[in-house]
Design an enzyme around this catalytic site. Structure first.
Site, PDB file in Angstrom:
ATOM      1  N   ASP A 259       6.139 -16.868  13.901  1.00  0.00           N
ATOM      2  CA  ASP A 259       7.536 -17.161  13.606  1.00  0.00           C
ATOM      3  C   ASP A 259       7.597 -17.668  12.171  1.00  0.00           C
ATOM      4  O   ASP A 259       6.684 -18.363  11.707  1.00  0.00           O
ATOM      5  CB  ASP A 259       8.112 -18.210  14.566  1.00  0.00           C
ATOM      6  CG  ASP A 259       9.633 -18.189  14.558  1.00  0.00           C
ATOM      7  OD1 ASP A 259      10.214 -17.481  15.402  1.00  0.00           O
ATOM      8  OD2 ASP A 259      10.235 -18.847  13.687  1.00  0.00           O
ATOM      9  N   CYS A 366      18.786  -9.758  22.334  1.00  0.00           N
ATOM     10  CA  CYS A 366      19.734 -10.401  23.239  1.00  0.00           C
ATOM     11  C   CYS A 366      21.152 -10.167  22.721  1.00  0.00           C
ATOM     12  O   CYS A 366      21.960 -11.092  22.622  1.00  0.00           O
ATOM     13  CB  CYS A 366      19.436 -11.892  23.397  1.00  0.00           C
ATOM     14  SG  CYS A 366      19.443 -12.821  21.852  1.00  0.00           S
TER      15      CYS A 366
END
Length: 438
Positions: A259, A366
Site C-alpha cells: 500500500d 467496490c
C-alpha cells in the site's frame, strides 16, 4: 418520511457518468445505492476458531439484546467461513420518529454506518439538542446537505434530513463539543433501533472473525489461493482481503501486501501480524515491476522481477460508489470520477508483468461505474493479448454489463453485485478473473 432516491442530490451530470451505455439501469441502481443492506456478514478465521463456536457467540449476543425475537444466524454453501445475520422482524424495525424526543444530528458517513448496525461514535455527532441527559432516548437524523452547524443546541430544521432511528445518550454536549485539544472519543449514542432493521450490535470483529461485506469475501474465493503459492495483494489496506488470503493458504506460502500509504500500512500491521505468511510494505504499486533483470536470489521486497507471483489480487483504488447505503456522495465533480480509470490501468499493466505464465489475476472494485468495471476489462483484453478472461467463480453476484467492445459472452464471466439478480442484499462490487497464457 423523506428518504433519498439518489446519492447525487442536485447533480444529474454526475449521475450520467455512472452508466453511459446501460443508462436504462441507472434509476433502480441509484435508489438501490441509497438503501442499506439488511443482512450482516462475518468472516470467521478458521485457523483460530471453528465456525460453530463463533456462531454460538453471535447467537448469545443477539439473545442478550433481543431475547426470543433474536434474528437467525446461518451459513452459506460454498463459503464455509461465512456467517450471516438476518434482519430483525418487521415489528422491531422503527419506521417513524417520536416527536417528543430530543434530536441528534449526525453526518452521512456516520448515518450510513448506523444503518448497518453500528452505534454512533463521538466524531460523527454534528449536533445535539440542549439538556439531553445521560441514558435519555433521542431521535437520530442524518444531515444530507452538510449545512448543520457543528455543536448546534436548537433543533435542526431541514426538509432533507432523514430519520435513522432511536438511540440512548452516553455522552452529553459538554463532552462532545468542548473545543479541547483532545476531542471526545468512544460511543456517544447507543442505538436502540433503526429504520433498516439491521441489528444494532456494533462491530464484533476480533482475531476470531471479521465483519466484512459478502462480495469482498467472494473476491478472495475467486482468487482461489493454494497452499505454498506466492501471492501479491497490490492495494492491500485495510488488510481484510490480505488476511483472508493467508487463511485460505492455511498460512502456508507467501503473501506480499503493498500500500502506498504509511499510515494505512501501520494501521493494518496488528491484524496482519497474526499470520506468518504475510509481509507488508509501504510502496507505490504503479512502480512494482523492477527495472533491471532479476537477480539469482528471490527478491523479498518491492520492486519485483517480472513473473514473480502465482496469483495477484488487484483490488483497485476506485470511486467507492458501491458502498451502501450512499446517503450522499462525496464526489461532486465528473472529472474526479473520470480520474480513476487512469490509475486502475497503470496498476493493471504492472500486475500483468508480475504474474507468472499460467497465473491468475483478479481485478475488483467496490464501485458501480461502467468505466471502472466492464470498461477496464474491455480495455485490458485489447491491451494485453497474453491474458484471457475466465469465469469468476464461485458465483454469488450477477453477470457484468455488456459494452460495445465486451459482448454478453464475456460479460457473463464477470460478477457484478447490484440491484438485479441474486444476492442483491449487499454492497455494489465488481469482480473479474484473468489467466495469463502459459
Amino acid at each position: 418520511m423523506f428518504y433519498p432516491k439518489t446519492p447525487f442530490l442536485g447533480n444529474p451530470l454526475l449521475e450520467a457518468e455512472i452508466l453511459k451505455v446501460n443508462s436504462a439501469a441507472l434509476a433502480p441502481l441509484l435508489e438501490w445505492l441509497c438503501r442499506a443492506p439488511k443482512v450482516t456478514t462475518y468472516r470467521v478465521n478458521t485457523l483460530r476458531v471453528s465456525v460453530d463456536a463463533f456462531r454460538k457467540k453471535l447467537e448469545e449476543k443477539l439473545v442478550a439484546r433481543y431475547g426470543q425475537e433474536s434474528p437467525r444466524v446461518y451459513g452459506l454453501p460454498n463459503l464455509p467461513e461465512v456467517l450471516c445475520i438476518d434482519p430483525l422482524a418487521t415489528r422491531l424495525t422503527q419506521t417513524s420518529a417520536d416527536p417528543k424526543l430530543k434530536e441528534v444530528i449526525v453526518d452521512t458517513s456516520c448515518g450510513a454506518a448506523l444503518l448497518r448496525g453500528a452505534h454512533i461514535y463521538a466524531p460523527g455527532v454534528l449536533a445535539m439538542e440542549s439538556n439531553a441527559q445521560l441514558e435519555e432516548l433521542v431521535s437520530v437524523y442524518a444531515d444530507l446537505t452538510g449545512k448543520c452547524k457543528r455543536g448546534s443546541i436548537t433543533r435542526y430544521d431541514s426538509s432533507v434530513k432523514i430519520f435513522l432511528g432511536t438511540g440512548k445518550v452516553l455522552m452529553q454536549r459538554y463532552q462532545l463539543f468542548n473545543n479541547s485539544d483532545q476531542p471526545a472519543n468512544g460511543i456517544a449514542v447507543e442505538m436502540q433501533s433503526n429504520i433498516s432493521g439491521v441489528p444494532s450490535l456494533g462491530d464484533l470483529s476480533n482475531e476470531d472473525a471479521l465483519l466484512q461485506n459478502l462480495p469482498s469475501i467472494v473476491c478472495v474465493r475467486v482468487l482461489d489461493p493454494q497452499p505454498g503459492e506466492r501471492i501479491l495483494d497490490m492495494c492491500a489496506a485495510p488488510g481484510n482481503k490480505t488476511s483472508h488470503i493467508a487463511e485460505l493458504l492455511g498460512d502456508q506460502g507467501s503473501v506480499v501486501a503493498l500500500d502506498n500509504s504509511a499510515s494505512r500500512v501501520r494501521s493494518m500491521l496488528p491484524k496482519l501480524a497474526l499470520y506468518n505468511s504475510i509481509t507488508a510494505h509501504v510502496f507505490d504499486s504503479t512502480k512494482t515491476v523492477a527495472p533491471d533483470p532479476a537477480p539469482s536470489a528471490e527478491v523479498t521486497g518491492p520492486p519485483f522481477p517480472c513473473g514473480s507471483f502465482d496469483r495477484i489480487l488487484l483490488d483497485a483504488p476506485c470511486s467507492g460508489l458501491g458502498n451502501r447505503p450512499q446517503l450522499s456522495c462525496n464526489i461532486k465533480k465528473a472529472k474526479v470520477l473520470q480520474s480513476y480509470p487512469n490509475i486502475q490501468r497503470r496498476l493493471f499493466g504492472q500486475a500483468v508483468q508480475l504474474l507468472r505464465p499460467g497465473g491468475t489475476l483478479v481485478y475488483s472494485t467496490c464501485t458501480v461505474t461502467e468505466e471502472e468495471c466492464e470498461g477496464l476489462v474491455s480495455w485490458a483484453l485489447r491491451k494485453f493479448p497474453e491474458v484471457r478472461l475466465v469465469d469468476a467463480t464461485p458465483r454469488w453476484g450477477g453477470p457484468g454489463l455488456p459494452l460495445p467492445n465486451l459482448d454478453a459472452t464475456k460479460s457473463r464471466l464477470l460478477q457484478r453485485f447490484g440491484p438485479s439478480g441474486e444476492n442483491t442484499d449487499t454492497v455494489g462490487f465488481f469482480i473479474a478473473k484473468f489467466q495469463k497464457e502459459s
